[in-house]
Design a protein around this motif. Structure first.
Motif, short mmCIF file in Angstrom:
data_model
loop_
_atom_site.label_atom_id
_atom_site.label_comp_id
_atom_site.label_asym_id
_atom_site.label_seq_id
_atom_site.Cartn_x
_atom_site.Cartn_y
_atom_site.Cartn_z
N THR B 291 0.82 -1.21 0.00
CA THR B 291 0.00 0.00 0.00
C THR B 291 0.86 1.26 0.00
O THR B 291 0.35 2.35 -0.19
CB THR B 291 -0.91 0.04 1.24
OG1 THR B 291 -0.07 0.07 2.40
CG2 THR B 291 -1.80 -1.18 1.31
N GLY B 292 2.14 1.12 0.27
CA GLY B 292 2.99 2.29 0.26
C GLY B 292 3.19 2.90 1.63
O GLY B 292 3.88 3.91 1.78
N THR B 293 2.59 2.31 2.65
CA THR B 293 2.78 2.85 4.01
C THR B 293 4.23 2.69 4.44
O THR B 293 4.83 3.57 5.05
CB THR B 293 1.87 2.09 5.00
OG1 THR B 293 0.55 2.08 4.51
CG2 THR B 293 1.92 2.72 6.37
N ILE B 294 4.79 1.51 4.12
CA ILE B 294 6.21 1.29 4.38
C ILE B 294 6.93 1.35 3.04
O ILE B 294 6.41 0.88 2.02
CB ILE B 294 6.43 -0.08 5.06
CG1 ILE B 294 5.85 -0.08 6.47
CG2 ILE B 294 7.92 -0.42 5.10
CD1 ILE B 294 6.05 -1.38 7.22
N ASP B 295 8.10 1.96 3.03
CA ASP B 295 8.81 2.17 1.76
C ASP B 295 9.85 1.09 1.47
O ASP B 295 10.15 0.81 0.31
CB ASP B 295 9.46 3.55 1.77
CG ASP B 295 8.42 4.65 1.86
OD1 ASP B 295 7.97 4.95 2.98
OD2 ASP B 295 8.02 5.15 0.79
N ALA B 296 10.42 0.53 2.49
CA ALA B 296 11.38 -0.55 2.28
C ALA B 296 11.40 -1.44 3.51
O ALA B 296 11.17 -0.97 4.64
CB ALA B 296 12.77 -0.02 2.00
N VAL B 297 11.62 -2.71 3.30
CA VAL B 297 11.73 -3.65 4.41
C VAL B 297 13.06 -4.36 4.30
O VAL B 297 13.43 -4.86 3.23
CB VAL B 297 10.58 -4.69 4.38
CG1 VAL B 297 10.86 -5.84 5.34
CG2 VAL B 297 9.25 -4.03 4.73
N LEU B 298 13.79 -4.37 5.40
CA LEU B 298 15.04 -5.15 5.45
C LEU B 298 14.70 -6.48 6.08
O LEU B 298 13.97 -6.54 7.07
CB LEU B 298 16.09 -4.42 6.27
CG LEU B 298 16.37 -2.98 5.82
CD1 LEU B 298 17.52 -2.40 6.62
CD2 LEU B 298 16.68 -2.95 4.33
N ASN B 299 15.21 -7.53 5.51
CA ASN B 299 14.78 -8.85 5.96
C ASN B 299 15.95 -9.82 6.06
O ASN B 299 16.88 -9.79 5.26
CB ASN B 299 13.76 -9.41 4.95
CG ASN B 299 13.12 -10.69 5.42
OD1 ASN B 299 12.43 -10.72 6.43
ND2 ASN B 299 13.38 -11.77 4.69
N GLN B 300 15.87 -10.65 7.06
CA GLN B 300 16.77 -11.80 7.09
C GLN B 300 15.88 -13.02 6.92
O GLN B 300 14.88 -13.17 7.62
CB GLN B 300 17.57 -11.86 8.39
CG GLN B 300 16.76 -11.61 9.66
CD GLN B 300 17.66 -11.53 10.88
OE1 GLN B 300 18.69 -12.19 10.94
NE2 GLN B 300 17.27 -10.70 11.84
N ASP B 301 16.22 -13.85 6.00
CA ASP B 301 15.33 -14.95 5.65
C ASP B 301 15.39 -16.05 6.71
O ASP B 301 16.41 -16.69 6.91
CB ASP B 301 15.74 -15.50 4.29
CG ASP B 301 14.71 -16.49 3.78
OD1 ASP B 301 13.96 -16.11 2.88
OD2 ASP B 301 14.66 -17.61 4.29
N ALA B 302 14.25 -16.24 7.36
CA ALA B 302 14.19 -17.20 8.46
C ALA B 302 14.53 -18.61 7.99
O ALA B 302 15.23 -19.35 8.66
CB ALA B 302 12.80 -17.17 9.11
#
Lengths: 349, 349
Positions: B291-302
């Motif tokens: 939806t654009g509320t968050i612009d980027a997500v940093l993730n570590q793949d579980a």
DNA sequence: AAATTTCTGATTTACGTACATCAGAAATTC
DNA sequence: GAATTTCTGATGTACGTAAATCAGAAATTT
């Protein structure tokens, strides 16, 4: 303990030999007996011990990777990864071979595929070129019962068993979106440097890129695509020319190889204000990221792709199902702050 | 064909039993004989057939994952991945168990580690809490010869055998760099929402974030850290309060869990102009990205982390070397354009 | 030199599956 | 009902390693 073939034999009230016949689809079992054995298998939740089976079979899986020749760093990286995997895969009864064919040469590729079929390999991974001869050769592999996966560049509708690579439309969209955001409200057109519009992955990246740019709040001109044939010298000339002709150039999207030329042209033109997004993390793009010449690199991990291709081909060769979720190849975004420590960005997994 | 133990015995002029003694470090071999066998091994380039060895040993490896309890989606994702890996790992003679302990509770964690030691498991993976009791328990595991890896949050200098997780300082830097570039020249301070400054990974992310922000061409104020305890309700309250108090807020970096609360506060405050970077791809952050509320997500793949931990623990249990390059956990950057198709972003590998 | 300890060899069983052989049972055909 | 075909059981070997046992050789001690 896990159930074994002996348990099945007991449970079904048949002999080991019969269980073996059912398990391996050999003839000589009546329908009713077969059903009884299968019921026992299901009831016990038996799963074949692959290690023991492979040991008993002492089967080796000769797999062939058909890659474009030339000095495309990404392709050479793929080749290196195949060799590296070959080191460790001796344990796993896999023998890997690499065959190189002239880049963009559909006839040579088709011939290489036919050669692999003739050698009765147990699996083929090939970087597809979009041409009917190739589709035909893939069809012959399929007919011969040899699993074939396309690598990096797909050829949908050709009968290939699987595609190992990223979603290139999404890659292009990602590039467009990042470039748009990095540029913000800064004016000026953007240039696109490609290898050739004759390969599907490049076409798809461009398509995604244009779509994402069109979605941006700020409309921005996209200059006509520069085709550098993945060649550093040609790419350098094209970019130099472009820099001179378009003084207010704001960004560049390099969606193919030949980034060495791109970086050289930017350095020579002293234009470090241009926002650049490129594909494939190589020594050159890594260095350019670190100096700030390139702002982001989109990468598909060659090591992952090779290992995924091997897993898929082996699964297909054994008639096992492929776990789709596990074989999805991610698109990595690298900026200077999340560069992996190693010299070539391999993190295996 | 690959050389076998029989070939070694022939070559070295000793019996199979002696080869076995050398290979498995058993006593009862004279120094000279041992050297001769080792020379033969080297000359033939022998490598143990792991499949056959495991088959012969019919050994199982009970591994324990100690995870924080509670509704932290990332931790629950980890747990799910452990269970998923458990399904497939029956083949590989591994038995996985999950133990949950109250979050941030050093005593409980230490007790869980001691419990695993008492059960004589062959490996432990634990999300470390930074406390002396935990270090002591890890020391006891080490003394008992049980390999232990820290997961997600490290505890350096504790004697753990390996750390499975991302470089959190780099993660923070990446967040800062992205946020800075996305904001461009737009004025306004940024807020940081953390879980607790008592966990090392959160501290490290903050450190990297501040460093990257300081490196930006535009100086930007960073508001005092908000500690939401990874709790959605508390996070929501803190963010709402902040939004009201700081009308010109330009960006938010959410470096812990509790993102559900963050998203709710942003939606309620009708502030979709704020640039938000968060950690961990969950259903909520994924939806917010879309939806654009968050612009980027940093993730570590579980999934990667769990599989890496298993590989490392098994290698340690067998006394095999760990291929460092293969076990490096990458930091993924997701924007709405490169979201993986699946519902939970697992791509295995 | 005898007694002891320490090494080494030979042999066997096991792991779970694959695969081949041969005899006997059951079903089918005549 | 006899002859044939098709199915099934019993048995054994193999894959490459682990691990145990026991006997004999070599080294050490007394």
């Amino acid at each position: 303990m896990r159930p074994t073939v002996h348990d099945i034999a007991d449970k079904a009230g048949v002999s080991l030999a019969t269980v073996d016949r059912v398990l391996n689809g050999r003839p000589g079992v009546r329908g009713v007996t077969r059903a009884r054995v299968e019921a026992a298998i299901a009831a016990l939740g038996y799963v074949r011990d692959v290690a023991a089976a492979n040991l008993a079979k002492s089967r080796v899986y000769p797999l062939v990777f058909i890659l474009p020749a030339g000095d495309n760093p990404f392709m050479r990286g793929l080749e290196a990864e195949v060799r590296r995997a070959g080191m460790h895969s001796a344990n796993e009864r896999t023998r890997l071979a690499v065959v190189t064919v002239p880049a963009f040469d559909a006839g040579a590729l088709a011939k290489a595929i036919d050669g692999a079929i003739a050698e009765k390999v147990s699996g083929i991974a090939a970087v597809a070129v979009d041409a009917p001869e190739v589709s035909a050769a893939i069809g012959r592999a399929h007919a011969a019962g040899i699993p074939l996966v396309t690598l990096v560049s797909d050829l949908a509708g050709s009968g290939r068993d699987h595609f190992v690579g990223v979603d290139n439309i999404a890659a292009g969209r990602t590039a467009g979106s990042l470039l748009g955001r990095f540029l913000g409200s800064r004016p000026g057109p953007v240039a696109v440097l490609a290898g050739s519009m004759r390969v599907r992955d490049h076409r798809e990246r461009l398509e995604g890129f244009c779509a994402a740019m069109a979605d941006m709040p700020v409309t921005r001109a996209i200059l006509p695509v520069l085709e550098g044939q993945d060649d550093p010298a040609r790419s350098r000339a094209l970019i130099s020319e472009c820099l001179a002709a378009v003084p207010d150039l704001a960004g560049i999207y390099s969606l193919g190889a030949g980034n060495r030329g791109l970086v050289a042209a930017l350095a020579a033109g002293d234009r470090d204000d241009i926002c650049v997004i490129a594909h494939e993390l190589t020594d050159h793009t890594r260095a350019a990221l670190e100096t700030g010449t390139i702002d982001a690199v989109l990468n598909q991990d060659a090591g992952h792709e090779v290992r995924s291709a091997i897993r898929v081909l082996r699964a297909k060769a054994d008639g096992l199902p492929v776990i789709a979720a596990q074989e999805r190849i991610r698109l990595d975004i690298f900026i200077k702050d999340n560069l992996p420590a190693g010299p070539d960005g391999d993190d295996g997994n």
